[in-house]
Design an enzyme around this catalytic site. Structure first.
Site, mmCIF file in Angstrom:
data_model
loop_
_atom_site.group_PDB
_atom_site.id
_atom_site.type_symbol
_atom_site.label_atom_id
_atom_site.label_comp_id
_atom_site.label_asym_id
_atom_site.label_seq_id
_atom_site.Cartn_x
_atom_site.Cartn_y
_atom_site.Cartn_z
ATOM 1 N N CYS A 51 -20.673 4.440 26.264
ATOM 2 C CA CYS A 51 -19.967 3.301 26.841
ATOM 3 C C CYS A 51 -18.574 3.640 27.356
ATOM 4 C CB CYS A 51 -19.897 2.168 25.824
ATOM 5 S SG CYS A 51 -19.206 2.711 24.271
ATOM 6 N N CYS A 125 -21.152 2.434 17.591
ATOM 7 C CA CYS A 125 -19.694 2.208 17.609
ATOM 8 C C CYS A 125 -19.051 2.699 16.318
ATOM 9 C CB CYS A 125 -19.378 0.729 17.773
ATOM 10 S SG CYS A 125 -20.346 -0.090 19.027
HETATM 11 FE FE1 FES Z 1 -18.629 0.933 22.891
HETATM 12 FE FE2 FES Z 1 -18.752 -0.517 20.668
HETATM 13 S S1 FES Z 1 -19.810 -0.875 22.544
HETATM 14 S S2 FES Z 1 -17.537 1.176 21.037
#
Ligand code: FES
Length: 145
Positions: A51, A125
């Site tokens: 992400c 995460c």
């Molecule tokens: Fe990227 Fe949680 S969605 S750190």
């Protein structure tokens, strides 16, 4: 205030009370004003390719070189990354600190358990703080040789 949800909405808060507690009151978060004053012995930074988030971790080690006595962290990650790293920082520094040996044995599952669970989609995460901590430990070991 109650927010009514309808079909297709996000719905209820998916996180445990503990996640919420750490998200709103993060433990050992590095403020910009604090950064120069915090004399870290090791610094680690990682980014998640999933992400694009970034996590930075600072540690202080005691004179014996075996125990983490203080830490700070900062992230551009989501709420789960914030809560996970906050709880990790709490684990590391409670009871006067944690040995490096023990810190290296912390698993993402330990973090998630201590938060009373994380939604499956958010487990990645919780790995960010753990990885940044490992990099900070590596950095400390390299610089203390
Ligand atoms: Fe990227 Fe949680 S969605 S750190």
């Amino acid at each position: 205030m109650t927010i009514k949800t309808k079909k297709g909405d996000v719905g209820e808060w998916l996180y445990s009370k503990k996640v919420k507690q750490h998200f709103f009151n993060p433990v050992k978060f590095m403020k910009e004003s604090e950064e120069k004053k915090f004399k870290a012995d090791g610094i680690g930074q990682v980014g998640s390719s999933a992400c694009g988030d970034v996590m930075k971790f600072w540690i202080k080690v005691d004179k014996s070189g075996k125990k983490i006595i203080d830490c700070r962290w900062r992230t551009y990650g989501c709420g789960s990354a914030i809560a996970s790293t906050s709880v990790l920082a709490e684990m590391l520094t409670e009871k006067g600190g944690m040995t490096i040996e023990k810190a290296l044995k912390i698993k993402p599952q330990d973090i998630s358990n201590r938060l009373d669970g994380l939604p499956a989609i958010k487990v990645h995460c919780s790995v960010l703080g753990d990885q940044a901590l490992r990099k900070a430990i590596e950095d400390y070991k390299k610089s203390s040789k």
